[in-house]
Motif scaffolding. Structure first.
Motif, mmCIF file in Angstrom:
data_model
loop_
_atom_site.group_PDB
_atom_site.id
_atom_site.type_symbol
_atom_site.label_atom_id
_atom_site.label_comp_id
_atom_site.label_asym_id
_atom_site.label_seq_id
_atom_site.Cartn_x
_atom_site.Cartn_y
_atom_site.Cartn_z
ATOM 1 N N GLU A 172 -7.229 1.810 5.534
ATOM 2 C CA GLU A 172 -7.443 1.093 4.269
ATOM 3 C C GLU A 172 -8.469 1.815 3.402
ATOM 4 O OE1 GLU A 172 -8.753 -3.336 2.616
ATOM 5 O OE2 GLU A 172 -8.747 -2.902 4.761
ATOM 6 N N ASP A 175 -6.897 4.990 1.917
ATOM 7 C CA ASP A 175 -5.908 4.688 0.879
ATOM 8 C C ASP A 175 -6.557 4.198 -0.413
ATOM 9 O OD1 ASP A 175 -3.942 5.426 2.612
ATOM 10 O OD2 ASP A 175 -3.373 3.381 3.188
ATOM 11 N N LYS A 176 -7.730 3.574 -0.286
ATOM 12 C CA LYS A 176 -8.426 3.059 -1.468
ATOM 13 C C LYS A 176 -9.490 4.022 -1.983
ATOM 14 C CE LYS A 176 -7.692 -1.851 -0.459
ATOM 15 N NZ LYS A 176 -8.335 -3.168 -0.224
#
Length: 255
Positions: A172, A175-176
């Motif tokens: 996460e 991806d961010k």
């Protein structure tokens, strides 16, 4: 009773066979500064081509050569790490076969052992627990890696934590754009096991640049729950062994 014993033996042999597959080696070498340029030239010119051939044959699934960056005791410590992953560790790879790829080059100009000293070999088994940032091309974006050897009291507890909590969180964050890491994975250390090498698991943090590798891992936007590390608190014995490497070249059966 005899039938039960036969079934048990077959089960044991199947476990041994499965565990013999997919073994990775970390081979450490020391190369003198005056030989480094020639050493890397031979690895990337000749041995990379050999690794590509062995991957096509199915003998290897991965090969990489890494050069150590910084660190202490540089005059004595190994400064090259070669990684090989074998489909079957018991199936001999014909390393001398490299000369058939370069018939006009003498073996003395291909080999690297006279330019280096082998200092250690570590055997590992991948946990098939890898992740990378989306839209990442490993051949273009994987430039530096931190090899981390862990010494947990209970290896399974650390591996479960990394599989179920650390990996999803890192995915996460990548991806961010909230971490400098471009990829991550882990493995179980199979051998050796001694007071001089007490580590039981390995993880590798991959980065796209040296500045990313040297920067704080997470941005200020990243929030981690207070009890996130509760499952592995007090599980590690002593400090981790962490080394930073530049990825000189690699070959993989997977993109």
């Amino acid at each position: 009773m005899k039938q039960a014993s036969s079934i048990l033996l077959a089960f044991i042999m199947s476990v041994i066979f499965v565990n013999a597959q997919g073994i990775t080696t970390h081979s450490y070498r020391k190369v003198a500064p005056e030989h480094m340029q020639e050493y890397l030239k031979r690895e990337t010119t000749y041995w990379k081509k050999f690794a590509e051939q062995e991957v096509k044959k199915g003998n290897l699934t991965f090969w990489a050569i890494l050069e150590r960056v910084g660190g202490i005791n540089q005059e004595n410590a190994p400064n090259i790490l070669i990684i090989n992953t074998f489909n079957d560790i018991d199936k001999n790879v014909n390393w001398n076969g490299v000369q058939t790829l370069f018939p006009k080059v003498k073996m003395e100009d291909i080999q690297t052992f006279t330019l280096s000293t082998q200092t250690a070999t570590i055997f590992l088994r991948s946990e098939q627990n890898h992740t990378q940032a989306k839209d990442t091309d490993p051949y273009e974006d994987f430039k530096y890696v931190k090899i981390v050897y862990h010494n947990p009291k209970i290896p399974g507890k650390l591996l479960d934590f990394e599989r179920n909590k650390w990996k999803p969180m890192m995915q996460e964050a990548m991806d961010k754009g909230r971490t400098t890491m471009a990829g991550w994975g882990n493995a179980t250390i199979l051998h050796p096991a001694s007071s001089k090498f007490p580590y039981k698991t390995e993880s590798h943090d991959i980065f796209a640049s040296l500045s990313d590798a040297l920067s704080p891992l997470f941005s200020e936007e990243m929030e981690i729950e207070k009890d996130f590390f509760f499952d592995v608190e007090d599980n590690e014995v002593g400090p981790r062994n962490v080394q930073l490497y530049r990825i000189v070249s690699m070959v993989s059966a997977e993109n």
